[in-house]
Design an enzyme around this catalytic site. Structure first.
Site, PDB file in Angstrom:
ATOM      1  N   LYS A   1       0.757  -1.374  -0.034  1.00  0.00           N
ATOM      2  CA  LYS A   1      -0.020   0.042  -0.025  1.00  0.00           C
ATOM      3  C   LYS A   1       0.933   1.039   0.251  1.00  0.00           C
ATOM      4  O   LYS A   1       1.718   1.446   1.009  1.00  0.00           O
ATOM      5  CB  LYS A   1      -0.845   0.042   1.082  1.00  0.00           C
ATOM      6  CG  LYS A   1      -2.421  -0.245   1.134  1.00  0.00           C
ATOM      7  CD  LYS A   1      -3.087  -0.199   2.498  1.00  0.00           C
ATOM      8  CE  LYS A   1      -4.438  -0.066   2.171  1.00  0.00           C
ATOM      9  NZ  LYS A   1      -5.307  -0.017   3.534  1.00  0.00           N
TER      10      LYS A   1
HETATM   11  O1  G3P Z   1      -9.399   0.638   4.409  1.00  0.00           O
HETATM   12  C1  G3P Z   1      -9.137   1.930   4.847  1.00  0.00           C
HETATM   13  C2  G3P Z   1      -9.855   1.991   6.369  1.00  0.00           C
HETATM   14  O2  G3P Z   1      -9.163   1.215   7.095  1.00  0.00           O
HETATM   15  C3  G3P Z   1      -9.894   3.382   6.676  1.00  0.00           C
HETATM   16  O3  G3P Z   1     -10.995   3.340   7.407  1.00  0.00           O
HETATM   17  O4  G3P Z   1     -12.650   4.089   8.975  1.00  0.00           O
HETATM   18  O5  G3P Z   1     -10.477   4.697   9.198  1.00  0.00           O
HETATM   19  O6  G3P Z   1     -11.835   5.897   7.521  1.00  0.00           O
HETATM   20  P1  G3P Z   1     -11.468   4.753   8.334  1.00  0.00           P
END
Ligand code: G3P
Length: 215
Positions: free
Chosen positions: A83
């Site tokens: 990533k």
């Molecule tokens: O896949 C990306 C994710 O882990 C981010 O999620 O909820 O932190 O925006 P969030």
């Protein structure tokens, strides 16, 4: 649309993998830190459980640093996807990774232009963070709905991973937008299978079954 699990929690990964619907796993530094365990050990444990793409994120700011990390992570296991954040240095790193046969996931994508650049650089995946866009008061899927047919039209190979999924309707939207993959947190996957009418139905069938004469 395929489903990845968005977590570094190996117990959760093991449990959801046993459902038979999981194609991969995505992690990020926040998810790794949440588990409080060694990064490489955790990654390898995940690779042992799920036979599919497993994303591991770089933390360098320069293309050179990202590449160094990419080479290291990808040497750990054949399924590791590197990533790389959606910045200019990241594009350079993605381009070089492509040349070296290292698969990448261009992450923290918040616009169609960032995804288009990912495709041009040869990223294997690009991850629009739909929930974080919703947090700002915009529709996180708006550009994803345009993006998927556009990648198809130009025959780009980059696959879209709908990420930052926060609730079951995000998964529905990801499917409607034609995202190739949705990476979903453990809680949301559990919400997807649940329906109160199913529970009521199962309960009623079991009760009625008791009334069936048994010889
Ligand atoms: O896949 C990306 C994710 O882990 C981010 O999620 O909820 O932190 O925006 P969030």
């Amino acid at each position: 649309m395929r489903i990845f699990l968005d977590t570094a929690n190996v117990e959760h990964i093991r449990e959801i993998n046993s459902w038979g619907i999981l194609s991969g796993v995505t992690t990020n530094p926040t998810l790794i830190a949440r588990e409080g365990k060694d990064f490489k050990k955790t990654l390898l444990e995940i690779c042992d459980i799920v036979d599919g793409p497993i994303s591991a994120e770089t933390v360098s700011l320069s293309a050179e640093g990202m590449l160094k990390e990419a080479r290291e992570f990808s040497s750990w296991h054949k399924n590791v996807i590197v990533k790389i954040p959606a910045v200019a240095e990241g594009l350079k790193a993605v381009k070089q990774c492509k040349k070296e046969g290292i698969k990448t996931n261009f992450t923290l994508v918040f616009s169609l232009n960032q995804a288009l650049l990912a495709a041009l650089a040869g990223a294997t995946y690009a991850s629009p963070f739909v929930g974080r866009i919703d947090d700002t008061g915009w529709d996180g899927f708006e550009f994803v709905r345009d993006l998927v047919p556009l990648l198809d039209y130009y025959k780009y190979e980059t696959q879209i991973i709908a990420a930052s999924i926060r609730h079951p309707m995000h998964v529905v939207e990801a499917a409607r937008a034609g995202a190739h993959i949705a990476t979903i947190p453990y809680k949301v996957i559990n919400q997807m299978i649940k329906h109160p009418l199913t529970d009521i139905g199962v309960d009623k069938f079991l009760k009625d079954w008791e009334k069936v004469p048994k010889k």
